[in-house]
Every structure is written in C-alpha cells, then in structure tokens.
Scaffold this active site. Structure first.
Site, mmCIF file in Angstrom:
data_model
loop_
_atom_site.group_PDB
_atom_site.id
_atom_site.type_symbol
_atom_site.label_atom_id
_atom_site.label_comp_id
_atom_site.label_asym_id
_atom_site.label_seq_id
_atom_site.Cartn_x
_atom_site.Cartn_y
_atom_site.Cartn_z
ATOM 1 N N ALA A 109 -10.822 -0.425 -2.436
ATOM 2 C CA ALA A 109 -10.964 1.033 -2.441
ATOM 3 C C ALA A 109 -9.904 1.724 -3.099
ATOM 4 C CB ALA A 109 -10.804 1.594 -1.223
ATOM 5 N N ALA A 135 -7.163 -3.613 6.529
ATOM 6 C CA ALA A 135 -8.243 -4.503 6.119
ATOM 7 C C ALA A 135 -8.390 -4.752 4.852
ATOM 8 C CB ALA A 135 -9.181 -3.812 6.130
ATOM 9 N N PHE A 136 -9.235 -5.606 4.036
ATOM 10 C CA PHE A 136 -8.973 -6.497 3.008
ATOM 11 C C PHE A 136 -9.228 -4.987 2.086
ATOM 12 C CE2 PHE A 136 -13.089 -6.743 1.377
ATOM 13 C CZ PHE A 136 -13.841 -7.340 2.791
ATOM 14 N N LYS A 137 -10.155 -4.154 2.096
ATOM 15 C CA LYS A 137 -11.169 -3.070 1.779
ATOM 16 C C LYS A 137 -10.365 -2.578 0.951
ATOM 17 C CE LYS A 137 -15.601 -3.889 4.048
ATOM 18 N NZ LYS A 137 -15.170 -5.238 4.502
ATOM 19 N N ASP A 138 -9.092 -2.847 1.272
ATOM 20 C CA ASP A 138 -7.904 -1.574 0.282
ATOM 21 C C ASP A 138 -7.798 -1.542 -1.062
ATOM 22 O OD1 ASP A 138 -7.702 -0.011 2.621
ATOM 23 O OD2 ASP A 138 -5.754 -1.223 3.924
#
Ligand SMILES: *Cc1c(COP(=O)(O)O)cnc(C)c1O
Length: 428
Positions: A111, A105-108
């Site tokens: 994060a 997911a783009f949140k990698d």
C-alpha cells in the site's frame, strides 16, 4: 517495462498505465512482459546490502525508466520505514514478521509503495483519481494509512459488515480526510464483485477509478522484497529454503514465486489456506473450481476465488506438473489453527495470530518432506489485530502498540450499502 493482460497478450501497457488502471480493460490482470534474473553477484553479496539497496535492485526492472532512480529510491525508503525481523521459533523454523508497519500487517508494504507511485505519476496533474478497493480485513487499513493525505487521490474502501475485527474496522473507518469506508451487507466476495463491476462501468469513466487490491502491480511487486530479506537473513545456514505463506488472494505467495524467477533460491513454496481450499483442491485434481468464501478465524484469507492465482498459473505455464515441482498447498481447519497457536505458545513462547498459525502449519507439513531444509512462515499480522481471539485462546493480555492505540480513541465513520446500485450512486 510493459505489462500485458493475462486475457490477451497483445494488450500491453506501460508500468504507469498498469498502475493507474489496476485491471486491464478486458478484465485481465497485468503481468510483466519480461522477467530478467538478477546477477549471481547480487546473491553472493546480499549480506552487505541494505534493505533499500535490495529492494531497488529487485524492483528496478519492473519500473524501468518511468520513475527516475532518485525518485524510486525515495519511494522505497518511505515504503520500508520499519523492520522485518526473521525470528527463530523452533529448530529450523523461523517467523518472518511482516507486521511492524503503521497498520501492523504485511499489506503496508504494497500500500505504501503503490500510493507513492500514484502520487509520483499524479505530481503535475490536477485530475483526481479514485482508488476503489475491497478488503477482507487488512487491505483497508493499509490502503487508508498509505494513501492518507495524498493529494489528488480519493480512496473508497468496501468492507464486509461484521466480518472484520474491531481494530481492522477502526483502522479503515476513523481516518477521515480523503478516505471513505463503505460498509457492505455481504461477504468479501460481494465487495470484490462490486469493485470489479465499477471498473467495467462506462458510466463511471469520469471518476478515473483505480484499484489498490493486490491485483494492482504496484501492490503486488514490492511484496517480493521481504522474500529477499528472509534469504539475506538465513543464507548463512547454507540449507535449502522453504517458505510458507498464509494465503487468501494469493498475492503474497505470487510475489514469492516471482522472486524465485529473479533467481532467489527458494526450493519450495507452501500456500497454506484456511477452510477456503480452492487451491489445495486444484493441486489434488488439476482443476480450478472457484467457490463461495466461508468465514473462518483467519478472516483476511476468506477468499473463495483468489484473484492472483491466474498470475501463478502463468508462471507455471498452466501445467500442474510444473506446479508440483516446487509448490504445495494445504488447508487447515479453525480447530487445527487454534491448537497450533496454543502449542506454539506453550512450547516456544511464540505468540502467533491465526493467519501466521496457518502458515506455520503449512510449513511444518512440508518440512516433513524436506527434513534437511530451513523453513520460514510469514507472520502477516500482529496478534493485537485479532486480540478478541488471541487473548482468550492463549490466556494472556497483549500490550497495545502505539500504532493501534491511536485508532482506538477515534470514532468509526462508515456509509452502509447493500447493492452495486448504491455504490454507483455513492460514487456519482
Ligand atoms: C491479506 C492477508 C493475508 C493473505 O494474503 P494474500 O496475499 O491475499 O494471499 C494473510 N494474512 C493476513 C493477516 C492478511 O491481511
């Protein structure tokens, strides 16, 4: 670079302090004191730059001299260790696939960047920091993976029981080590409220709590990178660029708007939402009214009071007329989303998951107003993360990528809580 609290411009802190604190002591979100556009030569030559070069030039002013150039470049290289393909789907419609990272997911991106900044700031310190984060689905996995094994950092993730997909749950409950998952009897907003209360709780001061939600500037700012990557890819078309973000907490689109303040030529933004239509209603009435969240098939966007919207309001000077110049927001039902997934698949062969499909719908609606443009929707997660939905709807079987295979064989470990007091007792 200093950051002020959106509740009080006089409360300003360094990049490091803003990253460590997450939220300002007065509950305000941090916002950069200045935004300096990049030189025209950067945009003229963007085709010749690597993604790491682009990212460095984009983020440098926001970090300032608080992380030396070599260390910042190293953090960027580790953050961007995967591809960001911009895939043609229909004529003048592209999908920017942000899901090729470790948790798909783009949140990698946010994060990984944040965990490494925190690791850098903590490099000489033996004081433990506790990252406390609420997740509606994908943040938890990305934060768990991004922070796994970072010394001096404990990670506590709150997620709404039964409201995340099986793969999402496994990604945040199976890693162990410095990662603990708290399974909350409630919805995402309950998790978020508990996290906010903990930050303001004097009796937890000794835990050195920090957030890893998109309210943290080190999660938010690196999300600008991929808007520049989309431009790099599509510049040759020489057409006005529209970008549609499937939006929940509005961190992603807020980063896109900041990218435009750096000079990135995006003519129009679309914040596409599911039934959680607080912002679409704001665009109609000019009044922002937070609502309780409702559950949808795009669960990572089930947010009734998007945290980052205050940052967007800051950039548009709280003026609805300024918003209307280059920002639209549309809401789509689960039925419309499902139909879009099916139509996309049968007419183009493209497999979108529900969040990307909401983005696609928003883009298509806006393109009607700008037929001369080229449009991009962000595909924010890999379809495999929602396989229980995607496979029966599209009547297909998705191959399981290696990143996902490795969590499917591990056992879930979580601690069940149902109140703020239980969270407090857990944190101790
Ligand atoms: C978090 C998430 C979103 C929403 O992003 P925001 O920055 O919170 O608006 C959209 N899609 C997926 C798959 C997500 O995980």
């Amino acid at each position: 670079m200093n950051y002020y609290s959106l509740n009080n411009k006089k409360q300003s802190v360094s990049f490091q302090e803003a990253v460590i604190q997450g939220l300002a002591p007065d509950k305000g979100l941090y916002f950069p004191e200045s935004i300096t556009p990049l030189p025209q030569s950067f945009f003229d030559d963007i085709e010749s730059l690597s993604k790491e070069d682009i990212a460095f030039q984009v983020i440098q002013q926001f970090v300032g001299n608080e992380i030396p150039e070599a260390a910042l470049k190293h953090i960027i290289a580790e953050t961007l260790c995967f591809d960001f393909p911009c895939v043609p789907v229909e004529e003048n419609v592209y999908s920017l696939e942000l899901y090729h990272g470790p948790t798909m997911a783009f949140k990698d991106v946010g994060a990984r960047f944040m965990s490494r900044c925190l690791g850098y700031f903590n490099r000489h310190s033996n004081k433990n920091v506790t990252v406390l984060v609420a997740t509606s689905g994908d943040t938890g996995g990305a934060v768990a993976s991004g922070f796994l094994g970072v010394t001096g950092v404990e990670v506590v993730i709150l997620y709404p029981s039964g409201k995340v997909s099986d793969i999402q749950e496994r990604q945040l409950t199976t890693l162990g080590q410095n990662i603990t998952a708290l399974e909350v009897a409630g919805v995402f907003d309950d998790c978020q409220d508990m996290v906010k209360s903990a930050f303001l709780d004097e009796s937890l001061k000794h835990k050195n709590l920090t957030s890893a939600n998109s309210i943290n500037i080190a999660r938010w700012l690196p999300q600008m990178f991929y808007f520049f990557f989309a431009y790099q890819h599509l510049k040759q078309h020489n057409k006005p660029l529209i970008i549609s973000c499937p939006s929940g907490n509005f961190g992603n689109i807020c980063a896109g708007i900041l990218a435009k303040r750096l000079g990135l030529p995006i003519v129009h933004f679309v914040a596409a939402t599911n039934a959680n239509d607080t912002v679409p209603l704001f665009m109609e009435s000019g009044t922002y009214i937070a609502k309780p969240s409702v559950a949808t098939i795009s669960n990572a966007m089930d947010v009734g009071n998007p945290s980052n919207f205050v940052r967007i309001q800051e950039m548009y000077h709280n003026d609805i007329n300024e918003f209307k110049k280059d920002f639209s927001s549309y809401t789509f039902s689960d039925e419309e989303t499902e139909l879009a997934m099916k139509t996309l698949y049968t007419t183009t062969g493209y497999i979108a998951e529900p969040h990307g499909a909401v983005g696609y719908l928003g883009l298509k609606r806006e393109l009607q107003n700008h037929p001369e443009s080229v449009g991009v929707f962000l595909e924010t997660a890999h379809p495999i993360k929602f396989l229980d939905f995607v496979e029966p709807v599209l009547k297909l079987k998705l191959p399981i990528p290696s990143q996902i295979e490795s969590v499917l064989v591990k056992d879930k470990m979580s601690v069940k809580i149902s109140s703020y007091d239980e969270l407090k007792t857990f944190l101790g």
